[in-house]
Design an enzyme around this catalytic site. Structure first.
Site, PDB file in Angstrom:
ATOM      1  N   LYS A 157       0.846  -1.196   0.000  1.00  0.00           N
ATOM      2  CA  LYS A 157       0.000   0.000   0.000  1.00  0.00           C
ATOM      3  C   LYS A 157       0.881   1.245   0.000  1.00  0.00           C
ATOM      4  O   LYS A 157       2.087   1.178   0.272  1.00  0.00           O
ATOM      5  CB  LYS A 157      -0.917   0.008   1.217  1.00  0.00           C
ATOM      6  CG  LYS A 157      -0.187   0.008   2.568  1.00  0.00           C
ATOM      7  CD  LYS A 157      -1.171  -0.054   3.721  1.00  0.00           C
ATOM      8  CE  LYS A 157      -0.420  -0.029   5.058  1.00  0.00           C
ATOM      9  NZ  LYS A 157      -1.349  -0.039   6.209  1.00  0.00           N
TER      10      LYS A 157
ATOM     11  N   ARG B 186      -9.969   0.383  15.950  1.00  0.00           N
ATOM     12  CA  ARG B 186      -9.904   1.106  14.686  1.00  0.00           C
ATOM     13  C   ARG B 186     -10.994   0.573  13.761  1.00  0.00           C
ATOM     14  O   ARG B 186     -11.984   1.236  13.519  1.00  0.00           O
ATOM     15  CB  ARG B 186      -8.502   0.953  14.066  1.00  0.00           C
ATOM     16  CG  ARG B 186      -8.255   1.861  12.880  1.00  0.00           C
ATOM     17  CD  ARG B 186      -6.786   1.889  12.477  1.00  0.00           C
ATOM     18  NE  ARG B 186      -6.298   0.610  11.993  1.00  0.00           N
ATOM     19  CZ  ARG B 186      -5.088   0.429  11.457  1.00  0.00           C
ATOM     20  NH1 ARG B 186      -4.251   1.450  11.357  1.00  0.00           N
ATOM     21  NH2 ARG B 186      -4.702  -0.747  11.034  1.00  0.00           N
TER      22      ARG B 186
ATOM     23  N   TYR C  16      16.408  31.636   2.770  1.00  0.00           N
ATOM     24  CA  TYR C  16      15.235  32.458   3.057  1.00  0.00           C
ATOM     25  C   TYR C  16      15.191  32.877   4.529  1.00  0.00           C
ATOM     26  O   TYR C  16      15.564  32.125   5.431  1.00  0.00           O
ATOM     27  CB  TYR C  16      13.948  31.685   2.740  1.00  0.00           C
ATOM     28  CG  TYR C  16      13.662  31.529   1.269  1.00  0.00           C
ATOM     29  CD1 TYR C  16      13.479  32.636   0.456  1.00  0.00           C
ATOM     30  CD2 TYR C  16      13.555  30.264   0.698  1.00  0.00           C
ATOM     31  CE1 TYR C  16      13.207  32.489  -0.898  1.00  0.00           C
ATOM     32  CE2 TYR C  16      13.274  30.109  -0.649  1.00  0.00           C
ATOM     33  CZ  TYR C  16      13.106  31.225  -1.441  1.00  0.00           C
ATOM     34  OH  TYR C  16      12.834  31.080  -2.773  1.00  0.00           O
TER      35      TYR C  16
ATOM     36  N   MET D 101      12.062  24.798  -1.482  1.00  0.00           N
ATOM     37  CA  MET D 101      11.219  23.823  -2.181  1.00  0.00           C
ATOM     38  C   MET D 101      12.055  22.793  -2.926  1.00  0.00           C
ATOM     39  O   MET D 101      11.745  21.594  -2.898  1.00  0.00           O
ATOM     40  CB  MET D 101      10.294  24.537  -3.157  1.00  0.00           C
ATOM     41  CG  MET D 101       9.367  23.579  -3.920  1.00  0.00           C
ATOM     42  SD  MET D 101       8.270  24.392  -5.092  1.00  0.00           S
ATOM     43  CE  MET D 101       7.153  25.246  -3.978  1.00  0.00           C
TER      44      MET D 101
END
Length: 814
Positions: A483, A582, A709, A758
């Protein structure tokens, strides 16, 4: 295709509103994939799952000026073709287009191998004939017609795969497409749940060949052989397969890798070099040979065609090289066996030429003359364009090599010669003993376009699976969790590898993950751990097996099962609640559950639960209580059902910490990647994932100057700062910036400084000898994946699944 709207309307008995003379050359049905609006009409397909009607506004915004729809839309300024049924419209148009084309055709159906054979046939025949083929796996009631509409006047041959999932579908497919040449591949379990018997499934597939002149079929399945001869005895039938009674078969020992495969084609015998020798590959090659023979290709042409086929399995480390070369780096060890394995793999790469860089073979007990005679024979069989020999010993035997051969005493001499600069558009295999430092050549040849990569070592994954299996009884099954894109490693690539190594089950979270695997040819049973209500039809259509965790879910799934027309007992998996709170059935629900199960057309394939704290020694008492609850409730459920489903509760940590509770199956996830909180276990596992990049630039930053930054880092003294091309868009969280996290450069940890950007971040390299272009390890050696996860304040699962899809995955198989 090239029709006016009026012509299309006449062919399909539809109505045109607007410009009847507008030309339509393409039909699009997915608003997301429209790459050109010129002469393109949008077909608003209505199915049980979706209605294309709601995307009309979107496609008009993109520039589409003609839509095909079942419902007239008022006050619309563009052209409309109104039809009664959108799918039948497509099929009718495709049938007309196919029947009015002057094209030879091959139709492929079966359970497994359709797509790979279609691609192989296209590669082999497209140079002989102007050929069109099904794109991707377009073989459904919608996909096949769209494929046929690609046929143009120039095409001489069409190769189309045809799929079905339910009874009575093939008649519709054959009505649209009736191939002259039929090819029936292996009949397996895909979609078999929708049929009452294997015989019904085979007969449905055979309907495609109603009007075929010749049929190639895999007769290793005796029932297939019987049915096709009963139905089509008047047609020309050619059988292929691994059994000796086939018209096309193998008559040599496939396990003897020193010899080419010897193929029997009726009374004719000839040799064919085939590297991959698993049953599926060999069977597919026999089918390929049969059809190439049908097109009158010579044995030499067939050999050359098959030699040039693209890869079908995992690869060694492959690297994009300069001058359009592909570098296959296998410079970790060198002996005769590893050389043979490397030669098996390089044939998978589709380049017109190939070159070999080969060093002395060290530590061999063989006589040098005998050793290099055997080496040269192996090399000569590969027909390299150029061979570069490095080492005084191997160079002395250069006359034994047939290719254009160059000799060098050492690696530095080879690099200084710059002879490698003359190689373009080739596969270059690097095969050398460690002493010769062949990685220096790799660094020169490597094209550094994609510096950030996630390397996945498939051998390490297999080692980790086998370690966990060693703790289990031989009969205990294993399910691998794939998964979330196989924890970020690549769902299809990992699943294909696991399927090859006979994993018993695969587990995905959502149905679309399982559907994607099925579409790419994964046939291993797949459990969907969280099947959403809207996905039940996909679960059934693609033969997926849902987790059922509540009475509501059971009833909803059963409703969809009834609607599907399914006749056989459908496999489901019952989740029990044992303390995690759950999902799952509680003990007081079991009586009602069994009453409903026994009234439905389902079979409980397995009963399972999930341990919440199997990796935590302090929670052993809680875990044992979970196991006790599971034993009690699963036994009660089995007694009520009257048959014995598979039981499973252990996850990766459960396998190592609670082995006595393995029941019939276990589930492995992070364990196969090589992670375990128990240090004694961790030592026996292999790290399978490495996140790497390189230094883009090194800058001198003076005392008081800032970096990045917001000026979050200011140098307190003259400092060397390296910029690397990886950032938060690649999965690096901003919170580990400014000295929270470290990454490795030349085996030393370097702190991250300033804000993570980024697409890049900066590190302090004051305490390491580094240069631009040096390799950088985000994880998994120094720091390890576990250490990197601690920087991030999270667990290894989250780190792996957060790595962006834009990060290139490289699969290494030693």
């Amino acid at each position: 295709m090239n029709y006016t709207a009026k012509e299309i309307a006449e062919i399909t008995n539809s109505e045109v509103i607007g410009n009847q003379d507008i030309k339509i050359k393409n039909i699009a049905f997915d608003s997301r994939t429209i790459y050109s609006t010129k002469n393109t009409a949008f077909l608003a397909i209505s199915t049980k799952k979706n209605s294309g009607q709601k995307y009309i506004e979107t496609v008009i915004e993109k520039g589409i000026d003609t839509i095909i729809t079942e419902n007239k839309i008022d006050n619309l300024s563009i052209n409309q073709i109104i039809t009664k049924n959108s799918v039948e419209f497509l099929q009718t148009l495709a049938k007309y287009h196919f029947e009015h084309s002057n094209i030879n055709s091959i139709g492929i159906t079966g359970s497994n191998g359709k797509t790979i054979l279609k691609e192989w046939l296209y590669q082999c025949l497209s140079n002989e004939f102007v050929t069109v083929k099904s794109p991707k796996s377009f073989n459904s009631q919608i996909g096949l017609p769209l494929s046929l509409l690609q046929i143009d006047k120039k095409h001489e041959l069409g190769i189309f795969e045809v799929g079905i999932s339910k009874p009575n579908e093939m008649e519709k497919q054959e009505n649209v497409f009736h191939p002259k040449i039929g090819l029936l591949t292996h009949i397996g379990t895909a979609h078999s749940a929708n049929f009452n018997s294997e015989e019904e499934l085979i007969n449905e597939k055979l309907k495609l060949f109603k009007h075929s002149e010749i049929i190639f079929y895999n007769s290793d399945n005796e029932l297939t052989d019987k049915l096709i001869n009963q139905l089509y005895s008047s047609k020309k039938l050619i059988s292929y397969g691994l059994k000796n009674n086939n018209d096309i078969s193998i008559i040599s020992d496939v396990n003897d890798r020193t010899q080419d495969i010897k193929v029997k084609y009726f009374e004719e015998e000839f040799s064919q070099p085939i590297n991959q020798r698993d049953e599926a590959t060999l069977t597919n090659v026999l089918a390929l040979i049969g059809i190439l023979k049908q097109f009158n290709l010579s044995n030499l042409q067939i050999k050359e065609k098959i030699d040039a086929l693209k890869a079908i399995e995992m690869r060694l480390e492959s690297i994009e090289g300069i001058r359009n070369n592909l570098i296959i780096n296998d410079s970790y060890n060198l002996d005769l066996d590893s050389l043979k394995i490397a030669f098996q793999f390089i044939g998978e790469y589709n380049k017109p030429k190939k070159s070999l860089i080969l060093t002395d073979i060290l530590d061999s007990n063989e006589n040098s003359e005998e050793l290099y005679s055997e080496v040269s024979e192996l090399v000569n069989e590969q027909k390299f364009d150029k061979v570069f020999l490095i080492g005084e010993e191997i160079s002395s035997f250069y006359k034994l090599f047939n290719s254009e051969t160059f000799t060098f005493n050492n690696t530095n001499q080879f690099i200084e010669s710059k002879v490698i600069n003359e190689i373009e558009n080739q596969v270059i295999l690097l095969k050398g003993a460690r002493k010769f430092e062949i990685e220096k050549i790799k660094e020169i040849l490597e094209l550094r376009k994609h510096d950030t990569v996630l390397e996945i070592n498939l051998n390490a994954i297999l080692n980790n699976i086998n370690f966990h299996k060693s703790l289990l009884k031989p009969e205990t099954k294993m399910m691998a969790m794939v998964k979330a894109n196989a924890y970020g490693l690549g769902s299809y690539e990992i699943s294909e590898f696991l399927q090859h190594h006979h994993i018993d089950y695969l587990g995905v979270a959502f149905a679309d993950e399982g559907v994607e695997l099925r579409k790419k040819g994964i046939t291993t049973p797949i459990i969907v751990m969280n099947p959403e209500q809207h996905s039940y039809d996909s679960v059934i259509e693609y033969n997926l097996e849902p987790e059922i965790y509540s009475l509501r879910v059971l009833e909803l799934f059963n409703e969809q099962l009834i609607k599907s027309g399914n006749q056989q007992k459908y496999p489901i998996h019952i989740k029990l609640e044992t303390g995690m709170h759950r999902l799952g059935f509680k003990d007081f629900e079991l009586d009602e559950l069994t009453e409903k199960l026994n009234s439905m057309n389902v079979k409980v394939q397995s009963i399972f639960s999930h341990l919440s704290s199997s990796d935590m020694p302090d929670e052993k008492e809680f875990t044992l209580n979970q196991l006790k609850t599971f034993e009690k409730n699963s036994s009660y459920l089995i007694d009520k059902l009257g048959y014995q489903p598979i039981r499973h509760i252990l996850n990766s940590s459960g396998i190592t910490n609670y082995t006595d509770y393995q029941y019939d199956m276990v589930r492995i996830g992070i364990g196969m990647i090589g992670e375990n909180p128990d240090k004694s276990i961790k030592k026996q596992l292999q790290d399978s994932v490495s996140f790497k990049t390189v230094i883009s630039q090194i800058s001198d930053v003076k005392n008081g100057e800032s970096v990045g930054y917001s000026r979050r880092f200011k140098a307190e003294h003259d400092t060397k700062i390296a910029t690397i091309p990886v950032g938060y868009a690649d999965g690096i969280p901003r919170l580990i910036g400014n000295k929270v996290g470290n990454i490795g450069v030349n085996n030393k940890l370097c702190p991250i400084v300033g804000s993570i950007c980024m697409d890049m971040m900066m590190i302090n390299v004051d305490n390491v000898v580094a240069k631009e272009g040096d390799s950088v390890t985000i994880f998994n050696s120094n720091p390890t994946l576990e250490e990197f996860s601690k920087y991030c304040g999270t667990i290894t699962y989250e780190v792996l699944t957060s790595i962006s899809p834009r990060v290139k995955r490289i699969y290494i198989k030693n």
